[in-house]
Design an enzyme around this catalytic site. Structure first.
Site, PDB file in Angstrom:
ATOM      1  CB  SER A  61      -0.890   0.028   1.356  1.00 53.46           C
ATOM      2  OG  SER A  61      -1.714  -1.257   1.224  1.00 53.46           O
TER       3      SER A  61
HETATM    4  N1  SAM Z   1      -0.161  -4.306   4.065  1.00 45.84           N
HETATM    5  C1  SAM Z   1       0.364  -5.070   2.949  1.00 45.84           C
HETATM    6  C2  SAM Z   1       1.774  -4.611   2.778  1.00 45.84           C
HETATM    7  O1  SAM Z   1       2.277  -3.871   3.398  1.00 45.84           O
HETATM    8  O2  SAM Z   1       2.443  -5.107   2.046  1.00 45.84           O
HETATM    9  C3  SAM Z   1      -0.443  -4.995   1.548  1.00 45.84           C
HETATM   10  C4  SAM Z   1      -1.341  -5.949   1.451  1.00 45.84           C
HETATM   11  S1  SAM Z   1      -2.292  -5.902   0.041  1.00 45.84           S
HETATM   12  C5  SAM Z   1      -2.985  -4.367  -0.224  1.00 45.84           C
HETATM   13  C6  SAM Z   1      -3.640  -7.055   0.424  1.00 45.84           C
HETATM   14  C7  SAM Z   1      -3.249  -8.524   0.770  1.00 45.84           C
HETATM   15  O3  SAM Z   1      -4.458  -9.113   1.341  1.00 45.84           O
HETATM   16  C8  SAM Z   1      -2.659  -9.227  -0.365  1.00 45.84           C
HETATM   17  O4  SAM Z   1      -1.631  -9.715  -0.206  1.00 45.84           O
HETATM   18  C9  SAM Z   1      -3.779 -10.391  -0.511  1.00 45.84           C
HETATM   19  O5  SAM Z   1      -3.189 -11.523  -0.944  1.00 45.84           O
HETATM   20  C10 SAM Z   1      -4.212 -10.298   0.931  1.00 45.84           C
HETATM   21  N2  SAM Z   1      -5.630 -11.209   0.754  1.00 45.84           N
HETATM   22  C11 SAM Z   1      -6.770 -10.930   0.174  1.00 45.84           C
HETATM   23  N3  SAM Z   1      -7.752 -11.449   0.699  1.00 45.84           N
HETATM   24  C12 SAM Z   1      -7.180 -12.290   1.680  1.00 45.84           C
HETATM   25  C13 SAM Z   1      -7.751 -13.402   2.758  1.00 45.84           C
HETATM   26  N4  SAM Z   1      -9.112 -13.519   2.673  1.00 45.84           N
HETATM   27  N5  SAM Z   1      -6.962 -13.610   3.635  1.00 45.84           N
HETATM   28  C14 SAM Z   1      -5.894 -13.277   3.746  1.00 45.84           C
HETATM   29  N6  SAM Z   1      -5.166 -12.182   2.963  1.00 45.84           N
HETATM   30  C15 SAM Z   1      -5.898 -11.936   2.043  1.00 45.84           C
END
Ligand code: SAM
Length: 211
Positions: A61
């Site tokens: 993000s």
């Molecule tokens: N906070 C992270 C960083 O600093 O890099 C960025 C996260 S990214 C915007 C969102 C993440 O949520 C992705 O890696 C995606 O694979 C994960 N995601 C989506 N649905 C999910 C779920 N049901 N359970 C766990 N992770 C999930």
């Protein structure tokens, strides 16, 4: 490339200048090497004012969004935090610096493994990462004083409300697949209070209680 200078500029111009005042958080943002969490090919953009791809169609993000979500959690240092969406692990490292323990769930195995390896290399001993569907939370480790969901959903997954401690705080982007409102959720004895913070755009939360 002088990453330290770029990092200082990022914190001063994107974070402090936009009103983030939490001193502990600001110090952690100065310290954590964001470029280590970014794939080699986009490292030169690590401190830019935007999200970046990290593989698997996912993103790390925008720095300001990471800071704002963290500030919304009002961490004092003794909390157990559940993070849904480990992604690159950058937000996880920030949480680990500011709380007691972090439990982070990521659905994409390759991302979870990469983040786990890096966070171990960086010496974090208070982080546990699980591969799975974060919309189910992490019941074995519940309840949590704080929950952060770093992917968008139309509503709060019920297991996450259950696993949030009374007087706990959750931050989650709520809306449709294309635009959301960053929302702070407070759980009291008998109600759930939602406060809208700002509009935002996140990748979708995929899972049983997700998209
Ligand atoms: N906070 C992270 C960083 O600093 O890099 C960025 C996260 S990214 C915007 C969102 C993440 O949520 C992705 O890696 C995606 O694979 C994960 N995601 C989506 N649905 C999910 C779920 N049901 N359970 C766990 N992770 C999930």
């Amino acid at each position: 490339m002088n990453y330290q200078n770029l990092r200082k500029k990022m914190v001063d111009e994107q974070i402090v200048a936009r009103g983030i005042r939490d001193r502990r958080l600001i110090d952690v943002l100065y310290k954590i090497e964001r470029h280590r969490f970014v794939p080699q090919e986009s490292r030169s953009s690590s401190y830019g004012d935007f999200p970046l791809p990290i593989g698997g169609e996912q993103t790390i993000s925008q720095p300001y969004m990471v800071a704002l979500m963290t500030a919304c959690l009002s961490l004092k240092g003794d909390e157990r935090v559940l993070e849904i969406g480990t992604g690159s692990g950058y937000q996880t490292a920030i949480l680990a610096e500011l709380s007691k323990e972090v439990y982070s769930v990521e659905r994409i195995e390759s991302l979870a493994k990469r983040a786990q390896e890096l966070l171990r290399e960086l010496g974090y001993a208070n982080i546990k990462i699980k591969i799975g569907d974060g919309t189910l939370g992490w019941s074995e480790e519940a309840p949590f004083e704080r929950i952060i969901v770093t992917a968008a959903n139309s509503d709060i997954p019920p297991p996450l409300i259950e696993q949030l401690k009374e007087e706990g705080i959750m931050v989650i982007p709520l809306g449709d697949r294309f635009s959301q409102i960053l929302t702070v959720v407070k759980k009291t004895k008998d109600q759930i209070i939602k406060t809208e913070i700002c509009s935002c755009v996140f990748v979708p939360l995929i899972g049983k209680y997700g998209f």
